[in-house]
Enzyme design. Structure first.
Site, PDB file in Angstrom:
ATOM      1  N   GLY A  11       5.365  30.829 125.036  1.00  0.00           N
ATOM      2  CA  GLY A  11       5.420  29.624 125.861  1.00  0.00           C
ATOM      3  C   GLY A  11       4.673  30.125 127.160  1.00  0.00           C
ATOM      4  N   GLN A  12       4.572  29.199 128.150  1.00  0.00           N
ATOM      5  CA  GLN A  12       3.651  29.407 129.231  1.00  0.00           C
ATOM      6  C   GLN A  12       3.741  30.631 129.909  1.00  0.00           C
ATOM      7  N   ASP A  58      14.681  35.035 115.979  1.00  0.00           N
ATOM      8  CA  ASP A  58      15.404  33.865 116.592  1.00  0.00           C
ATOM      9  C   ASP A  58      16.117  34.126 117.667  1.00  0.00           C
ATOM     10  N   GLN A  83      15.371  26.458 125.169  1.00  0.00           N
ATOM     11  CA  GLN A  83      14.866  25.007 124.959  1.00  0.00           C
ATOM     12  C   GLN A  83      14.811  24.834 126.407  1.00  0.00           C
ATOM     13  N   THR A 125      17.076  29.527 136.830  1.00  0.00           N
ATOM     14  CA  THR A 125      16.406  28.636 137.402  1.00  0.00           C
ATOM     15  C   THR A 125      16.955  27.728 138.464  1.00  0.00           C
ATOM     16  N   GLU A 127      17.093  24.682 138.593  1.00  0.00           N
ATOM     17  CA  GLU A 127      17.866  23.627 137.979  1.00  0.00           C
ATOM     18  C   GLU A 127      19.285  23.862 138.226  1.00  0.00           C
ATOM     19  N   TYR A 149      20.881  21.348 130.082  1.00  0.00           N
ATOM     20  CA  TYR A 149      20.008  22.519 130.332  1.00  0.00           C
ATOM     21  C   TYR A 149      20.413  23.400 131.515  1.00  0.00           C
ATOM     22  N   LYS A 153      21.854  27.262 131.473  1.00  0.00           N
ATOM     23  CA  LYS A 153      21.260  28.262 132.162  1.00  0.00           C
ATOM     24  C   LYS A 153      22.396  28.865 133.135  1.00  0.00           C
ATOM     25  N   HIS A 179       7.249  26.315 138.089  1.00  0.00           N
ATOM     26  CA  HIS A 179       6.046  26.749 138.121  1.00  0.00           C
ATOM     27  C   HIS A 179       4.915  26.360 137.071  1.00  0.00           C
ATOM     28  N   ARG A 184       0.553  24.713 130.855  1.00  0.00           N
ATOM     29  CA  ARG A 184       1.913  24.327 130.852  1.00  0.00           C
ATOM     30  C   ARG A 184       2.263  23.399 129.691  1.00  0.00           C
TER      31      ARG A 184
HETATM   32  P1  NAP Z   1       8.284  27.333 127.404  1.00  0.00           P
HETATM   33  O1  NAP Z   1       6.965  26.971 127.844  1.00  0.00           O
HETATM   34  O2  NAP Z   1       9.143  25.791 127.178  1.00  0.00           O
HETATM   35  O3  NAP Z   1       8.668  28.631 126.460  1.00  0.00           O
HETATM   36  C1  NAP Z   1       9.824  28.755 125.877  1.00  0.00           C
HETATM   37  C2  NAP Z   1       9.567  29.557 124.766  1.00  0.00           C
HETATM   38  O4  NAP Z   1      11.117  29.890 124.287  1.00  0.00           O
HETATM   39  C3  NAP Z   1       8.703  29.528 123.796  1.00  0.00           C
HETATM   40  O5  NAP Z   1       7.953  30.581 123.449  1.00  0.00           O
HETATM   41  C4  NAP Z   1       9.437  28.913 122.610  1.00  0.00           C
HETATM   42  O6  NAP Z   1       9.063  29.204 121.148  1.00  0.00           O
HETATM   43  C5  NAP Z   1      10.527  30.041 122.860  1.00  0.00           C
HETATM   44  N1  NAP Z   1      12.065  29.511 121.920  1.00  0.00           N
HETATM   45  C6  NAP Z   1      12.696  28.288 121.939  1.00  0.00           C
HETATM   46  N2  NAP Z   1      13.486  28.315 121.147  1.00  0.00           N
HETATM   47  C7  NAP Z   1      13.671  29.720 120.706  1.00  0.00           C
HETATM   48  C8  NAP Z   1      14.573  30.426 119.616  1.00  0.00           C
HETATM   49  N3  NAP Z   1      15.331  29.771 119.091  1.00  0.00           N
HETATM   50  N4  NAP Z   1      14.232  31.788 119.280  1.00  0.00           N
HETATM   51  C9  NAP Z   1      13.157  32.315 119.883  1.00  0.00           C
HETATM   52  N5  NAP Z   1      12.311  31.749 120.862  1.00  0.00           N
HETATM   53  C10 NAP Z   1      12.411  30.286 121.323  1.00  0.00           C
HETATM   54  O7  NAP Z   1       8.784  27.635 128.932  1.00  0.00           O
HETATM   55  P2  NAP Z   1       8.468  28.388 129.960  1.00  0.00           P
HETATM   56  O8  NAP Z   1       7.978  27.439 131.146  1.00  0.00           O
HETATM   57  O9  NAP Z   1       7.359  29.514 129.693  1.00  0.00           O
HETATM   58  O10 NAP Z   1       9.613  29.182 130.704  1.00  0.00           O
HETATM   59  C11 NAP Z   1      10.158  30.408 130.407  1.00  0.00           C
HETATM   60  C12 NAP Z   1      11.463  30.589 130.830  1.00  0.00           C
HETATM   61  O11 NAP Z   1      11.911  30.508 132.118  1.00  0.00           O
HETATM   62  C13 NAP Z   1      12.286  29.596 130.039  1.00  0.00           C
HETATM   63  O12 NAP Z   1      13.517  30.178 129.686  1.00  0.00           O
HETATM   64  C14 NAP Z   1      12.555  28.465 131.112  1.00  0.00           C
HETATM   65  O13 NAP Z   1      13.726  27.647 130.936  1.00  0.00           O
HETATM   66  C15 NAP Z   1      12.757  29.314 132.440  1.00  0.00           C
HETATM   67  N6  NAP Z   1      12.126  28.747 133.567  1.00  0.00           N
HETATM   68  C16 NAP Z   1      10.934  28.094 133.634  1.00  0.00           C
HETATM   69  C17 NAP Z   1      10.552  27.618 134.992  1.00  0.00           C
HETATM   70  C18 NAP Z   1       9.245  27.030 134.917  1.00  0.00           C
HETATM   71  O14 NAP Z   1       9.101  26.082 135.741  1.00  0.00           O
HETATM   72  N7  NAP Z   1       8.391  26.924 134.097  1.00  0.00           N
HETATM   73  C19 NAP Z   1      11.387  27.586 135.868  1.00  0.00           C
HETATM   74  C20 NAP Z   1      12.401  28.403 135.914  1.00  0.00           C
HETATM   75  C21 NAP Z   1      13.043  29.051 134.675  1.00  0.00           C
HETATM   76  P3  NAP Z   1       8.110  28.097 120.647  1.00  0.00           P
HETATM   77  O15 NAP Z   1       6.736  28.030 121.073  1.00  0.00           O
HETATM   78  O16 NAP Z   1       8.431  28.276 119.206  1.00  0.00           O
HETATM   79  O17 NAP Z   1       8.724  26.594 120.970  1.00  0.00           O
HETATM   80  O1  G4F Z   2       8.324  18.484 135.138  1.00  0.00           O
HETATM   81  P1  G4F Z   2       9.440  18.071 134.796  1.00  0.00           P
HETATM   82  O2  G4F Z   2      10.124  17.867 133.548  1.00  0.00           O
HETATM   83  O3  G4F Z   2      10.570  19.578 135.440  1.00  0.00           O
HETATM   84  P2  G4F Z   2      11.945  19.797 135.761  1.00  0.00           P
HETATM   85  O4  G4F Z   2      13.027  18.908 135.149  1.00  0.00           O
HETATM   86  O5  G4F Z   2      12.140  20.131 137.135  1.00  0.00           O
HETATM   87  O6  G4F Z   2      12.475  21.140 135.007  1.00  0.00           O
HETATM   88  C1  G4F Z   2      11.177  22.159 134.872  1.00  0.00           C
HETATM   89  O7  G4F Z   2      11.435  23.219 135.974  1.00  0.00           O
HETATM   90  C2  G4F Z   2      12.843  23.593 135.916  1.00  0.00           C
HETATM   91  C3  G4F Z   2      13.051  24.774 137.428  1.00  0.00           C
HETATM   92  O8  G4F Z   2      13.375  23.869 138.328  1.00  0.00           O
HETATM   93  C4  G4F Z   2      12.795  24.389 134.853  1.00  0.00           C
HETATM   94  F1  G4F Z   2      13.923  25.357 134.772  1.00  0.00           F
HETATM   95  C5  G4F Z   2      12.893  23.667 133.466  1.00  0.00           C
HETATM   96  O9  G4F Z   2      12.626  24.543 132.385  1.00  0.00           O
HETATM   97  C6  G4F Z   2      11.412  23.129 133.587  1.00  0.00           C
HETATM   98  O10 G4F Z   2      10.306  24.161 133.528  1.00  0.00           O
HETATM   99  O11 G4F Z   2      10.217  17.279 135.900  1.00  0.00           O
HETATM  100  C7  G4F Z   2      10.166  17.174 137.356  1.00  0.00           C
HETATM  101  C8  G4F Z   2      10.544  15.992 137.954  1.00  0.00           C
HETATM  102  C9  G4F Z   2      11.967  15.602 137.328  1.00  0.00           C
HETATM  103  O12 G4F Z   2      12.508  14.908 138.705  1.00  0.00           O
HETATM  104  C10 G4F Z   2      11.626  14.363 136.654  1.00  0.00           C
HETATM  105  O13 G4F Z   2      12.517  13.183 136.733  1.00  0.00           O
HETATM  106  O14 G4F Z   2       9.575  14.879 137.429  1.00  0.00           O
HETATM  107  C11 G4F Z   2      10.196  13.743 137.357  1.00  0.00           C
HETATM  108  N1  G4F Z   2       9.569  13.029 136.508  1.00  0.00           N
HETATM  109  C12 G4F Z   2       8.907  11.749 136.665  1.00  0.00           C
HETATM  110  N2  G4F Z   2       8.293  11.074 135.656  1.00  0.00           N
HETATM  111  C13 G4F Z   2       9.027  13.289 135.050  1.00  0.00           C
HETATM  112  C14 G4F Z   2       8.166  12.091 134.897  1.00  0.00           C
HETATM  113  N3  G4F Z   2       9.166  14.463 134.386  1.00  0.00           N
HETATM  114  C15 G4F Z   2       8.729  14.305 133.264  1.00  0.00           C
HETATM  115  N4  G4F Z   2       8.846  15.475 132.607  1.00  0.00           N
HETATM  116  N5  G4F Z   2       8.118  13.286 132.773  1.00  0.00           N
HETATM  117  C16 G4F Z   2       7.778  12.168 133.511  1.00  0.00           C
HETATM  118  O15 G4F Z   2       7.304  11.255 133.043  1.00  0.00           O
END
Ligand code: NAP
Ligand code: G4F
Length: 324
Positions: A11-12, A58, A83, A125, A127, A149, A153, A179, A184
């Site tokens: 993942g990212q 997994d 997820q 998160t 969220e 989700y 979490k 982030h 992404r």
């Molecule tokens: P991401 O890009 O969606 O990456 C998720 C990772 O989890 C991928 O490597 C995915 O593998 C793996 N995964 C999913 N199901 C799995 C399973 N059953 N077994 C093993 N691996 C599995 O998410 P991210 O943005 O890097 O975020 C990393 C973590 O931080 C996540 O837990 C997310 O919920 C949390 N988080 C993210 C943000 C954000 O803004 N980015 C903010 C707060 C918290 P595949 O490549 O095979 O799908």
């Molecule tokens: O980019 P989003 O899908 O991110 P969201 O829902 O904030 O979740 C991300 O950040 C969380 C941390 O707060 C992580 F835990 C989570 O794993 C993920 O990385 O949506 C951001 C906002 C939402 O309010 C959504 O309703 O953008 C709004 N939005 C408007 N149009 C959209 C769209 N979001 C998506 N994905 N696609 C649209 O077309």
């Protein structure tokens, strides 16, 4: 040399964290699920695939976790697997709970069974704050998650706290606000916007369909945020920290930054699509990172505008190359 195990390596955040730990002299074990196609594009993008020991497993399968933990004996485990797309969590709530909630418990249990002195990081998160109870959210703000989700979490978050309190484990939860980066996922709104803006600029797309563009998020750069994960596990005591920039921006204004940068007016291209609205929305998030600044010496370095421009540049390059 310290060994770190990262779940969610493909993942990212997994990719950026691996890059950061490698730079800091770690041996990195990447826990990834077996798929029918190899899925290491992000590691390739950063040029680090060959430096990581990739191993199949997994997160929903405790036995694979125990086996890997026992084999590599990591000093630190970063649980990033999830997820992680909020939208999908209403379509697949049970899978989301199995992976995002019970998956985290599996990692905690594997540590407890194999070696409780292993340090643990949980990707919590913003969220979890959901329907916010305080204008600016910090570690003591009450939670009210708004999606399967967010609920999953929150379970993982409290399990992390519980294992710390019950078994004296070095278990930390980073409550990270949104982030982003050039790697992404395309389903998240920032990348959807920068990728579509690039395609529109290059004449490959006419319109960009979005949902609630009045929603506001506290957006930072993933590179900054993985530093915070590492700092938490180097701290004297296990604890939970909010990681955020302290600024919030609407999806609408984020769009404007991306399109303006390409000399386009977003109003000519964005179409509001009701089907993209969520059953329950998190309207606004804004985090207070003071605790992390004070105790970890962490601060966000990259601002939203700089990051969106970096993402647009990367998408222009990739779209130009692949014409899609
Ligand atoms: P991401 O890009 O969606 O990456 C998720 C990772 O989890 C991928 O490597 C995915 O593998 C793996 N995964 C999913 N199901 C799995 C399973 N059953 N077994 C093993 N691996 C599995 O998410 P991210 O943005 O890097 O975020 C990393 C973590 O931080 C996540 O837990 C997310 O919920 C949390 N988080 C993210 C943000 C954000 O803004 N980015 C903010 C707060 C918290 P595949 O490549 O095979 O799908
Ligand atoms: O980019 P989003 O899908 O991110 P969201 O829902 O904030 O979740 C991300 O950040 C969380 C941390 O707060 C992580 F835990 C989570 O794993 C993920 O990385 O949506 C951001 C906002 C939402 O309010 C959504 O309703 O953008 C709004 N939005 C408007 N149009 C959209 C769209 N979001 C998506 N994905 N696609 C649209 O077309």
């Amino acid at each position: 040399m310290k060994t770190a195990l990262i779940t969610g390596i493909t993942g990212q955040d997994g990719a950026y964290l691996a890059e950061y730990l490698l730079k800091n002299g770690y041996e990195v074990i990447g826990f990834m699920r077996r798929l029918s196609t190899i899925n290491v594009e992000r590691l390739d993008y950063l040029g680090i695939t060959d430096e990581i020991i990739l191993t199949d497993g997994d997160i929903t399968d405790l036995s694979s976790m125990v086996r890997i933990m026992d084999k590599y004996k990591p000093a630190e485990v970063y649980n990033l697997a999830a997820q992680s797309f909020v939208g999908t969590s209403w379509q697949q709530p049970i899978l989301t709970s199995n992976v995002t909630a019970i998956g985290a418990l599996n990692v905690l249990e594997a540590i407890r069974l194999v070696d409780p002195s292993i340090k643990f990081y949980q990707a919590s998160t913003s969220e979890m704050f959901g329907k916010i109870k305080e204008t600016i959210q910090c570690e003591t703000t009450p939670f009210h998650p708004r999606s399967p989700y967010g609920v999953s979490k929150l379970y993982a978050h409290w399990m992390t706290v519980n294992y710390r309190e019950s078994f004296n484990m070095f278990a930390c939860a980073g409550i990270l606000f949104n982030h982003e980066s050039p790697i992404r996922g395309l389903e998240f709104v920032t990348r959807k916007v920068t990728h579509s803006a690039a395609r529109i600029k290059l004449g490959l797309q006419d319109k960009l369909h979005l949902g609630n563009i009045d929603a506001k998020r506290d957006w930072g750069h993933a590179k900054d945020y993985v530093r915070a994960m590492h700092l938490m596990l180097q701290h004297d005591n296990p604890d939970d920290f909010v990681i955020a920039t302290g600024k919030t921006t609407s999806v609408r204004d984020m769009c404007k930054i991306a399109f303006d940068y390409l000399g386009l007016d977003y109003k000519n291209y964005v179409v509001i699509d009701k089907s993209l609205f969520r059953p329950a929305e998190v309207e606004i998030l804004i985090g207070n990172p003071v605790k992390a600044e004070k105790h970890l010496g962490w601060k966000a370095e990259v601002g939203l505008e700089e990051m969106i421009k970096e993402m647009v540049d990367a998408d222009m390059k990739r779209v130009n190359l692949n014409r899609r």
